[in-house]
Design a protein around this motif. Structure first.
Motif, short mmCIF file in Angstrom:
data_model
loop_
_atom_site.label_atom_id
_atom_site.label_comp_id
_atom_site.label_asym_id
_atom_site.label_seq_id
_atom_site.Cartn_x
_atom_site.Cartn_y
_atom_site.Cartn_z
N VAL A 101 0.87 -1.04 -0.54
CA VAL A 101 -0.28 -0.29 -0.27
C VAL A 101 0.75 1.45 -0.10
O VAL A 101 2.34 1.18 0.35
N MET A 102 0.21 2.36 -0.75
CA MET A 102 1.14 3.71 -0.13
C MET A 102 0.04 5.11 -0.59
O MET A 102 -0.82 4.57 -0.87
N THR A 103 0.16 5.50 0.50
CA THR A 103 -0.49 6.19 1.09
C THR A 103 0.30 7.93 1.31
O THR A 103 1.39 8.28 1.17
N CYS A 104 -0.77 8.97 1.27
CA CYS A 104 0.47 10.21 1.11
C CYS A 104 -0.87 11.47 1.97
O CYS A 104 -1.75 11.43 1.75
N ILE A 105 0.17 12.05 2.60
CA ILE A 105 -1.26 14.09 2.51
C ILE A 105 -0.58 14.21 0.76
O ILE A 105 0.52 14.64 0.58
N ASP A 106 -1.67 14.04 0.08
CA ASP A 106 -0.99 14.88 -0.91
C ASP A 106 -0.02 16.44 -1.16
O ASP A 106 -0.75 17.18 -0.45
N ASP A 153 -0.41 18.96 -3.49
CA ASP A 153 -1.12 20.03 -4.05
C ASP A 153 -2.26 20.17 -3.74
O ASP A 153 -2.53 21.53 -3.60
N ASP A 154 -3.11 19.03 -3.21
CA ASP A 154 -4.48 19.62 -2.38
C ASP A 154 -4.32 18.89 -0.68
O ASP A 154 -5.64 20.17 0.00
N HIS A 155 -3.13 18.56 -0.34
CA HIS A 155 -3.19 19.01 1.04
C HIS A 155 -4.31 17.90 1.68
O HIS A 155 -4.55 18.34 3.20
N GLU A 156 -4.53 16.69 1.06
CA GLU A 156 -5.96 16.02 1.90
C GLU A 156 -4.87 14.54 1.26
O GLU A 156 -4.18 14.25 0.81
N TYR A 157 -5.63 13.70 2.48
CA TYR A 157 -5.06 11.93 2.21
C TYR A 157 -5.56 11.35 0.76
O TYR A 157 -6.38 11.93 0.32
N TRP A 158 -4.89 10.57 0.44
CA TRP A 158 -4.57 9.75 -0.76
C TRP A 158 -4.14 8.24 -0.57
O TRP A 158 -3.00 8.62 -0.14
N ILE A 159 -4.89 7.23 -0.94
CA ILE A 159 -4.36 6.30 -0.95
C ILE A 159 -4.02 5.61 -2.37
O ILE A 159 -4.82 5.96 -3.72
N GLN A 216 -8.41 3.54 9.55
CA GLN A 216 -9.01 3.94 10.90
C GLN A 216 -7.82 4.78 10.54
O GLN A 216 -7.39 5.31 12.00
N SER A 217 -6.62 4.12 10.19
CA SER A 217 -5.30 5.33 10.95
C SER A 217 -5.72 6.56 10.07
O SER A 217 -4.95 7.54 11.30
N ILE A 218 -5.58 6.87 9.28
CA ILE A 218 -5.80 8.27 8.71
C ILE A 218 -7.06 8.95 9.14
O ILE A 218 -7.30 10.14 10.01
N THR A 254 -7.85 16.42 11.78
CA THR A 254 -7.72 17.95 11.41
C THR A 254 -8.36 17.43 9.37
O THR A 254 -8.36 19.27 8.98
N LYS A 255 -8.47 16.54 9.04
CA LYS A 255 -9.17 16.28 7.91
C LYS A 255 -10.11 15.47 7.18
O LYS A 255 -10.07 15.04 8.64
N HIS A 256 -10.93 15.39 6.91
CA HIS A 256 -12.01 14.89 6.68
C HIS A 256 -12.60 14.65 5.30
O HIS A 256 -13.58 13.74 4.99
N CYS A 257 -11.88 14.29 4.72
CA CYS A 257 -11.70 13.46 3.82
C CYS A 257 -10.75 12.71 2.67
O CYS A 257 -9.61 13.17 3.41
N ILE A 258 -10.62 11.03 2.62
CA ILE A 258 -9.67 10.23 1.83
C ILE A 258 -9.57 10.39 0.48
O ILE A 258 -10.97 9.68 0.30
N TYR A 259 -9.15 10.29 -0.15
CA TYR A 259 -9.41 10.35 -2.16
C TYR A 259 -8.41 8.99 -2.73
O TYR A 259 -7.74 8.11 -1.45
N LEU A 260 -8.69 8.31 -3.67
CA LEU A 260 -7.75 8.02 -4.07
C LEU A 260 -9.08 6.93 -5.65
O LEU A 260 -9.57 8.30 -5.83
N GLY A 261 -7.60 7.19 -6.95
CA GLY A 261 -7.88 6.86 -7.83
C GLY A 261 -8.41 5.28 -8.37
O GLY A 261 -7.65 5.30 -7.68
N VAL A 262 -9.38 5.11 -9.53
CA VAL A 262 -9.55 3.74 -9.65
C VAL A 262 -10.14 4.19 -10.93
O VAL A 262 -11.19 4.83 -11.28
N GLU A 263 -9.43 2.73 -11.51
CA GLU A 263 -9.24 2.66 -13.13
C GLU A 263 -11.63 2.37 -12.94
O GLU A 263 -12.19 1.45 -12.06
#
Length: 144
Positions: A59-64, A66-72, A96-98, A103-112
């Motif tokens: 798995v790879m996650t981050c606080i992006d 560009d938008d300073h939001e959590y992403w998977i 759960q970890s995120i 201080t954040k309220h949304c988790i984003y991800l991209g999917v085909e």
């Protein structure tokens, strides 16, 4: 029990040896590419997914940046170990970890959109399509 561990010298070769099913290869970058991406994008956090001390995925996650939001950014389970609930358990642990960061309220991800298995998994956790498209991926968000 699912655990997320640092990718390090001891597990690096095993992590990059993990692979998805042939029909899934168009949906996710290889772990080697992901780790290389994390080397140049320091905000990315690559982790190995273990079940009972057995490596089962990545798995790879981050606080992006560009938008300073959590992403998977990535979630994969090895082709030989899919269908055992490891992906679902890993996603639950990641969420759960995120969510512990209030201080954040949304988790984003991209999917085909053709990746039906992944879309169903993400929707089962409450992710919804935002209407945004980035490259070939549709963006989903889980609000918390």
């Amino acid at each position: 029990m699912i655990e997320l561990k640092e990718v390090n010298i001891e597990n690096f070769w095993e992590v990059i040896s993990l692979d998805v099913l042939e029909e899934q290869k168009e949906f996710v970058a290889s772990n080697a590419v992901s780790i290389a991406q994390a080397y140049v994008q320091k905000e990315l956090k690559p982790q190995a997914v273990y079940y009972a001390n057995q490596l089962v995925g990545f798995v790879m996650t981050c606080i992006d940046r560009d938008d300073h939001e959590y992403w998977i950014y990535r979630l994969m389970i090895d082709s030989q170990l899919q269908g055992k609930g490891y992906g679902k358990a890993a996603l639950q642990l990641i969420i759960q970890s995120i969510q512990s960061d209030k201080t954040k309220h949304c988790i984003y991800l991209g999917v085909e959109p053709e990746n039906n298995i992944a879309v169903k998994l993400y929707q089962s956790f409450g992710f919804e399509f935002t209407g945004q498209v980035c490259g070939h991926e549709n963006i989903m968000c889980l609000k918390y």
